[in-house]
Design an enzyme around this catalytic site. Structure first.
Site, PDB file in Angstrom:
ATOM      1  N   GLY A  30     -14.418 -13.338  22.145  1.00 26.48           N
ATOM      2  CA  GLY A  30     -14.376 -14.590  22.901  1.00 26.48           C
ATOM      3  C   GLY A  30     -13.984 -15.729  21.979  1.00 26.48           C
ATOM      4  O   GLY A  30     -13.824 -15.560  20.769  1.00 26.48           O
ATOM      5  N   MET A  86     -15.685 -18.350  20.865  1.00 25.71           N
ATOM      6  CA  MET A  86     -16.645 -18.594  19.790  1.00 25.71           C
ATOM      7  C   MET A  86     -16.798 -17.381  18.895  1.00 25.71           C
ATOM      8  O   MET A  86     -16.972 -17.508  17.677  1.00 25.71           O
ATOM      9  CB  MET A  86     -17.997 -18.995  20.370  1.00 25.71           C
ATOM     10  CG  MET A  86     -18.153 -20.476  20.637  1.00 25.71           C
ATOM     11  SD  MET A  86     -17.829 -21.517  19.189  1.00 25.71           S
ATOM     12  CE  MET A  86     -19.020 -20.883  18.016  1.00 25.71           C
ATOM     13  N   GLU A 132     -18.212  -6.120  22.900  1.00 28.07           N
ATOM     14  CA  GLU A 132     -17.556  -6.836  23.996  1.00 28.07           C
ATOM     15  C   GLU A 132     -17.901  -6.133  25.299  1.00 28.07           C
ATOM     16  O   GLU A 132     -18.532  -5.074  25.305  1.00 28.07           O
ATOM     17  CB  GLU A 132     -16.036  -6.881  23.797  1.00 28.07           C
ATOM     18  CG  GLU A 132     -15.503  -8.156  23.150  1.00 28.07           C
ATOM     19  CD  GLU A 132     -15.740  -9.400  24.016  1.00 28.07           C
ATOM     20  OE1 GLU A 132     -16.112  -9.239  25.196  1.00 28.07           O
ATOM     21  OE2 GLU A 132     -15.570 -10.516  23.507  1.00 28.07           O
ATOM     22  N   GLY A 155     -26.479 -19.060  20.847  1.00 28.16           N
ATOM     23  CA  GLY A 155     -25.751 -20.285  21.174  1.00 28.16           C
ATOM     24  C   GLY A 155     -25.408 -20.380  22.643  1.00 28.16           C
ATOM     25  O   GLY A 155     -24.761 -21.330  23.078  1.00 28.16           O
ATOM     26  N   HIS A 168     -16.313 -31.304  28.969  1.00 25.16           N
ATOM     27  CA  HIS A 168     -15.924 -30.025  28.380  1.00 25.16           C
ATOM     28  C   HIS A 168     -14.712 -29.460  29.115  1.00 25.16           C
ATOM     29  O   HIS A 168     -14.330 -29.955  30.176  1.00 25.16           O
ATOM     30  CB  HIS A 168     -17.076 -29.013  28.450  1.00 25.16           C
ATOM     31  CG  HIS A 168     -18.151 -29.251  27.442  1.00 25.16           C
ATOM     32  ND1 HIS A 168     -19.161 -30.174  27.639  1.00 25.16           N
ATOM     33  CD2 HIS A 168     -18.371 -28.702  26.221  1.00 25.16           C
ATOM     34  CE1 HIS A 168     -19.966 -30.173  26.587  1.00 25.16           C
ATOM     35  NE2 HIS A 168     -19.512 -29.291  25.719  1.00 25.16           N
ATOM     36  N   LYS A 193     -15.857 -24.089  31.346  1.00 18.75           N
ATOM     37  CA  LYS A 193     -17.311 -24.098  31.116  1.00 18.75           C
ATOM     38  C   LYS A 193     -18.039 -23.927  32.440  1.00 18.75           C
ATOM     39  O   LYS A 193     -17.717 -24.600  33.429  1.00 18.75           O
ATOM     40  CB  LYS A 193     -17.742 -25.392  30.426  1.00 18.75           C
ATOM     41  CG  LYS A 193     -19.207 -25.384  29.985  1.00 18.75           C
ATOM     42  CD  LYS A 193     -19.506 -26.562  29.077  1.00 18.75           C
ATOM     43  CE  LYS A 193     -20.965 -26.562  28.627  1.00 18.75           C
ATOM     44  NZ  LYS A 193     -21.335 -25.345  27.891  1.00 18.75           N
TER      45      LYS A 193
END
Length: 258
Positions: A11, A13, A34, A90, A147, A151
């Site tokens: 991904g 991040m 994944e 996160g 954002h 998101k």
């Protein structure tokens, strides 16, 4: 050498975190997972075989980093606890069940959870808390964030962290002061409330403003993320910090000593 696993390693991040880890002298990537539907399952990425088995990532690591979308945090927290492996989370948009699972996992593993891993944002939280404590309730507080269009949660985890910092400054829980998006005939703003506005569009990585407005002046504390490297740097810093720590639930503020 600290063994680091990445959930959602391909991904946005995940790739940023891997880029920071590659060549790091204190850590190495030992496992990456994944979704089972990913086309590269079974292929080599970052020097390891990409897997769809999240449990194997915990089994192969000293610490696991997870910035995947909401939905699996509670399950992953239990895996961390069962394996006694440090867990850096996160993911935003967490539920009460997720937070409870992270608290429980903290009894058997080192758990770090934060809505934002940026040094600048964590400093902004401190400034927000201080300003809210110094300014009276005649100063209205609004948290505005923007954002990218992909998101899925709103307000952002960072916006909520900033709202919590403001509420702490006023000596009350955010749940008592929070005012979400306004629509229609809402009536006048309640004194002392903390408002939120969420904007979505384009490829914006993350922008947050905390506005303090009185009848005669306005203060804006602002942070803009230029790229995802700042979050990846913070996540890797948090992962390295877990080494030698006692079991427990921690935040990025603990990692940075703020």
């Amino acid at each position: 050498m600290l063994k680091v696993g990445i959930i959602g390693g391909l991904g946005r991040m995940g790739q940023a975190i891997a880029a920071v880890l590659i060549g790091n002298k204190e850590a190495e990537i030992t496992a990456v997972s994944e979704m089972a539907s990913h086309s590269k399952i079974g292929a080599e990425v970052y020097g390891v075989t990409l897997s769809d088995d999240t449990a194997s990532v915990f089994a192969s690591s000293d610490v696991v980093i997870d910035f995947t979308p909401p939905g699996n945090t509670a399950k992953h927290a239990k895996m961390a606890a069962d394996a006694g492996v440090a867990f850096v989370v996160g993911t935003t948009g967490l539920t009460e069940e997720d937070y409870a699972a992270l608290d429980a996992a903290g009894e058997k593993a080192v758990i770090i959870q934060a809505g934002n891993y940026s040094l600048g944002v964590n400093l902004l939280m401190g400034l927000t808390r201080q300003a809210a404590a110094k300014l009276g309730t005649d100063w209205d507080i609004e948290v505005v964030e923007m954002h990218h269009k992909h998101k899925v949660d709103a307000p952002s985890g960072t916006a909520l962290m900033l709202g919590e910092a403001a509420a702490e400054g006023r000596g009350k829980p955010l749940s008592n002061l929070r005012a979400d998006v306004r629509d229609g005939m809402t009536g006048e703003r309640e004194e002392g409330s903390i408002g939120f506005a969420a904007l979505r569009g384009g490829s914006v990585i993350g922008e947050h403003d905390v506005i303090f407005a009185s009848g005669s002046e306005r203060i804006t504390l602002s942070h803009k993320a230029e790229n995802r490297t700042l979050f990846a740097d913070g996540a890797v810093r948090a992962a390295l910090w877990t080494k030698g720590q006692n079991y427990g639930r921690y935040s990025m503020m603990d990692v940075l000593g703020l």
